[in-house]
Design a protein around this motif. Structure first.
Motif, mmCIF file in Angstrom:
data_model
loop_
_atom_site.group_PDB
_atom_site.id
_atom_site.type_symbol
_atom_site.label_atom_id
_atom_site.label_comp_id
_atom_site.label_asym_id
_atom_site.label_seq_id
_atom_site.Cartn_x
_atom_site.Cartn_y
_atom_site.Cartn_z
ATOM 1 N N ALA A 1 0.775 -1.131 -0.102
ATOM 2 C CA ALA A 1 -0.195 0.058 -0.054
ATOM 3 C C ALA A 1 0.701 1.278 -0.003
ATOM 4 O O ALA A 1 0.408 2.200 -0.701
ATOM 5 C CB ALA A 1 -0.811 -0.082 1.051
ATOM 6 N N PHE A 2 1.725 1.249 0.633
ATOM 7 C CA PHE A 2 2.863 2.395 1.056
ATOM 8 C C PHE A 2 3.668 2.695 -0.216
ATOM 9 O O PHE A 2 3.389 3.787 -0.913
ATOM 10 C CB PHE A 2 3.620 2.235 2.067
ATOM 11 C CG PHE A 2 4.363 3.465 2.300
ATOM 12 C CD1 PHE A 2 4.238 4.507 3.336
ATOM 13 C CD2 PHE A 2 5.696 3.607 1.778
ATOM 14 C CE1 PHE A 2 4.837 5.686 3.554
ATOM 15 C CE2 PHE A 2 6.549 4.815 1.996
ATOM 16 C CZ PHE A 2 6.173 5.702 3.178
ATOM 17 N N GLU A 3 4.004 1.604 -1.027
ATOM 18 C CA GLU A 3 5.142 1.917 -2.091
ATOM 19 C C GLU A 3 4.161 2.004 -3.178
ATOM 20 O O GLU A 3 4.545 2.706 -4.312
ATOM 21 C CB GLU A 3 5.858 0.598 -2.198
ATOM 22 C CG GLU A 3 6.691 0.368 -3.566
ATOM 23 C CD GLU A 3 7.880 1.368 -3.966
ATOM 24 O OE1 GLU A 3 8.046 2.187 -2.956
ATOM 25 O OE2 GLU A 3 8.163 1.417 -5.031
ATOM 26 N N GLY A 4 3.063 1.650 -3.390
ATOM 27 C CA GLY A 4 2.051 1.665 -4.482
ATOM 28 C C GLY A 4 1.783 3.166 -4.538
ATOM 29 O O GLY A 4 1.758 3.657 -5.814
ATOM 30 N N ILE A 5 1.880 3.921 -3.411
ATOM 31 C CA ILE A 5 1.335 5.531 -3.747
ATOM 32 C C ILE A 5 2.932 5.971 -3.886
ATOM 33 O O ILE A 5 2.945 6.925 -4.562
ATOM 34 C CB ILE A 5 0.564 5.861 -2.625
ATOM 35 C CG1 ILE A 5 -0.674 5.123 -2.251
ATOM 36 C CG2 ILE A 5 0.192 7.549 -2.765
ATOM 37 C CD1 ILE A 5 -1.552 5.298 -1.205
ATOM 38 N N LEU A 6 3.525 5.838 -2.794
ATOM 39 C CA LEU A 6 4.982 6.518 -2.891
ATOM 40 C C LEU A 6 5.692 6.552 -4.354
ATOM 41 O O LEU A 6 6.385 7.164 -4.717
ATOM 42 C CB LEU A 6 5.875 6.137 -1.801
ATOM 43 C CG LEU A 6 7.198 7.033 -1.558
ATOM 44 C CD1 LEU A 6 6.988 7.668 0.129
ATOM 45 C CD2 LEU A 6 8.571 6.465 -1.947
ATOM 46 N N GLY A 7 5.530 5.075 -4.674
ATOM 47 C CA GLY A 7 6.361 4.745 -5.696
ATOM 48 C C GLY A 7 5.786 5.747 -6.992
ATOM 49 O O GLY A 7 6.617 6.458 -8.021
ATOM 50 N N THR B 1 -2.136 -7.968 14.064
ATOM 51 C CA THR B 1 -2.610 -6.836 14.613
ATOM 52 C C THR B 1 -3.455 -5.780 13.429
ATOM 53 O O THR B 1 -3.988 -6.216 12.990
ATOM 54 C CB THR B 1 -1.679 -6.088 15.563
ATOM 55 O OG1 THR B 1 -0.664 -5.552 14.703
ATOM 56 C CG2 THR B 1 -0.965 -6.978 16.350
ATOM 57 N N LEU B 2 -2.742 -4.617 13.452
ATOM 58 C CA LEU B 2 -3.208 -3.663 12.253
ATOM 59 C C LEU B 2 -3.102 -4.065 10.806
ATOM 60 O O LEU B 2 -1.947 -4.837 10.566
ATOM 61 C CB LEU B 2 -2.636 -2.520 12.745
ATOM 62 C CG LEU B 2 -3.040 -1.534 11.646
ATOM 63 C CD1 LEU B 2 -4.466 -1.155 11.598
ATOM 64 C CD2 LEU B 2 -2.270 -0.100 11.901
ATOM 65 N N CYS B 3 -4.132 -4.233 10.090
ATOM 66 C CA CYS B 3 -3.839 -4.668 8.608
ATOM 67 C C CYS B 3 -2.891 -3.780 7.961
ATOM 68 O O CYS B 3 -2.892 -2.460 8.094
ATOM 69 C CB CYS B 3 -5.392 -4.393 7.776
ATOM 70 S SG CYS B 3 -5.302 -4.396 5.985
ATOM 71 N N GLY B 4 -2.064 -4.501 7.424
ATOM 72 C CA GLY B 4 -0.799 -3.695 7.080
ATOM 73 C C GLY B 4 -1.037 -2.714 5.972
ATOM 74 O O GLY B 4 -0.477 -1.636 5.842
ATOM 75 N N ALA B 5 -2.118 -3.131 5.174
ATOM 76 C CA ALA B 5 -2.662 -1.913 4.216
ATOM 77 C C ALA B 5 -2.915 -0.753 4.546
ATOM 78 O O ALA B 5 -2.656 0.493 4.049
ATOM 79 C CB ALA B 5 -3.458 -2.822 3.222
ATOM 80 N N LEU B 6 -3.758 -0.996 5.720
ATOM 81 C CA LEU B 6 -4.151 0.467 6.428
ATOM 82 C C LEU B 6 -2.918 1.003 7.031
ATOM 83 O O LEU B 6 -2.891 2.070 6.925
ATOM 84 C CB LEU B 6 -5.144 -0.135 7.782
ATOM 85 C CG LEU B 6 -6.376 -0.481 6.919
ATOM 86 C CD1 LEU B 6 -7.441 -0.887 8.245
ATOM 87 C CD2 LEU B 6 -7.163 0.780 6.376
ATOM 88 N N ASN B 7 -2.198 0.147 7.790
ATOM 89 C CA ASN B 7 -0.687 0.613 8.368
ATOM 90 C C ASN B 7 0.098 1.607 7.364
ATOM 91 O O ASN B 7 0.387 2.573 7.574
ATOM 92 C CB ASN B 7 0.175 -0.308 9.115
ATOM 93 C CG ASN B 7 0.857 0.129 10.125
ATOM 94 O OD1 ASN B 7 0.807 1.083 10.590
ATOM 95 N ND2 ASN B 7 1.746 -0.689 10.835
ATOM 96 N N GLY B 8 0.158 1.013 6.136
ATOM 97 C CA GLY B 8 0.888 1.533 5.156
ATOM 98 C C GLY B 8 0.317 2.840 4.720
ATOM 99 O O GLY B 8 0.671 3.896 4.375
ATOM 100 N N ALA B 9 -1.131 2.821 4.318
ATOM 101 C CA ALA B 9 -1.829 4.026 3.788
ATOM 102 C C ALA B 9 -1.752 5.242 4.814
ATOM 103 O O ALA B 9 -1.636 6.203 4.536
ATOM 104 C CB ALA B 9 -3.304 3.440 3.418
ATOM 105 N N ALA B 10 -1.906 4.677 5.950
ATOM 106 C CA ALA B 10 -1.782 5.643 7.136
ATOM 107 C C ALA B 10 -0.591 6.469 7.257
ATOM 108 O O ALA B 10 -0.538 7.741 7.271
ATOM 109 C CB ALA B 10 -2.238 5.337 8.528
#
Lengths: 271, 271
Positions: free
Chosen positions: A80-86, A116-125
């Protein structure tokens, strides 16, 4: 101010990309492809702007596709993080060339398998807080979390998926364990199955796409929350939250209380 | 390789600090103090090393004190992350001068008040993955999470605390909501009280201190996990985890299953 920062960044992008190609740096990191080097934070800008970093609108579908591909390289948070940051790395350049996205692999499966926290949410946040001021970031994170907990997901099918169809489910929670088990029970697939991994990859893409859609709305001053804290959660927090009679919950938002608190009696609260 | 990277970094530190002082950059970010500028990622290194970033041993007490101070500026995740990264910024310099630590404020209270993953754990995990290879980072994150769930915490008292004593509790979970409510019930203090905020500040310092202790052990090739997944959790996962008869849980680690699953019957599993 915004114009000044953008102009500065445009100039920086070229400088940074030029610096990436220097033989000294190539020697440091080996003969890695330019994009991989950038993804690891090995580029060399000569200046970086103030926090938060500047956002320019990117394509939600491109971010979703990049997130789907990144999932297979480093899991849901990295995806999720790299999808946007890329996308920002390619479009804005500047400081995004230096960010070590690979660190976000820690969030896989609710942080190295802790559910614990869904990683897709953690990365987006994490991404949203990097590119927005605190007030806007909080509003958009609230919306992504509330949407995630209440919608049938995944709602994005990648262009080259490993499976043609993936069943959807409503997570009722931002937690990895709850989200995945709910899907597993509904779909009938084991949590260790390739279908479950594909579901999480599509979900990662779905989260990246939605976060970018919200960011683009925010860039147009057109963001408005579409998902709110449910009435039953508000009722719980009116007693258990800040200022309530039984103030023992340190939270302001949730998708559901009863998804975990299954033993609440019909006559609760009994006086 | 390690020596080469360290030598390079030592040289970079001076260059980066010099660049921070340039008038052009001062104009960009205003007349902010040097340290504040670095904390926001406004420094200007001329090269950055490959991922993961290099770790040099720092003082666990200094990291704890910095984490305690940072908590009051940006909450638990920022506190734990900046507590350690700030020490590396001062000691190693180089890439650490550019990292936008302020982004980690998103993790406060289980991510902007959602009560999910404890922000101190989220911040420590992010930091550990930034400075270690994947295998070592996973081992150290597992240890920090298992320690957090099973020990009486907080176990570090800051040098200039707001309260002289803070009661301890065993969280039994890495989740913010469970951790805070457990402490609130045990201590008798409301979750919105100054005492609860101080407890979370001490806890943030405790997590930063423990993470640094583990990092220093790892740097000496002396790290060994001291806290393992409990036997009852292993028993649950033997059926519900990967390869189990009822494979519906996508997790490899937990402190407790029954802290949430309070309705497990004595004769479970019934055939």
């Amino acid at each position: 101010m915004e114009t000044t920062r953008r102009e500065l960044l445009k100039g920086m992008t070229g400088m940074a990309l030029g610096a990436v190609a220097t033989s000294a740096l190539a020697g440091l990191v080996g003969c890695a492809p330019k994009e991989a080097m950038a993804a690891q934070g090995t580029a060399t800008p000569t200046a970086a702007p103030a926090f938060p970093w500047p956002y320019q609108k990117v394509d939600p579908i491109a971010a979703a596709e990049r997130a789907y591909a990144a999932y297979s390289q480093g899991g849901c948070m990295f995806g999720a993080f790299e999808g946007i940051l890329g996308e920002l790395r390619d479009k804005v350049g500047g400081p995004y060339l230096t960010f070590p996205s690979a660190m976000m692999k820690y969030g896989a499966a609710g942080v190295v398998g802790w559910g614990t926290l869904c990683g897709a949410l953690n990365g987006a946040a994490a991404l949203l807080y990097l590119v927005l001021d605190a007030k806007a970031a909080t509003a958009l994170i609230n919306e992504v979390f509330a949407w995630y907990g209440s919608e049938e997901l995944p709602n994005y099918k990648p262009k080259a998926p490993k499976f043609d169809t993936i069943k959807t489910s409503v997570a009722n929670s931002p937690l990895c364990h709850v989200s995945v088990t709910t899907w597993s029970v509904k779909s009938g697939f084991k949590t260790g199955s390739p279908e479950r991994a594909e579901r999480c990859a599509w979900l990662t893409a779905s989260v990246a796409k939605y976060a970018v859609e919200l960011l683009n709305q925010q860039a147009d001053s057109a963001f408005k929350a579409a998902h709110e804290v449910p009435q039953d959660v508000k009722a719980c927090l009116s007693c258990h939250g800040k200022g309530g009679e039984v103030e023992n919950v340190h939270a302001t938002s949730a998708t559901s209380c009863t998804v975990c608190h299954t033993d609440i009696k019909p006559n609760h609260p009994s006086k």
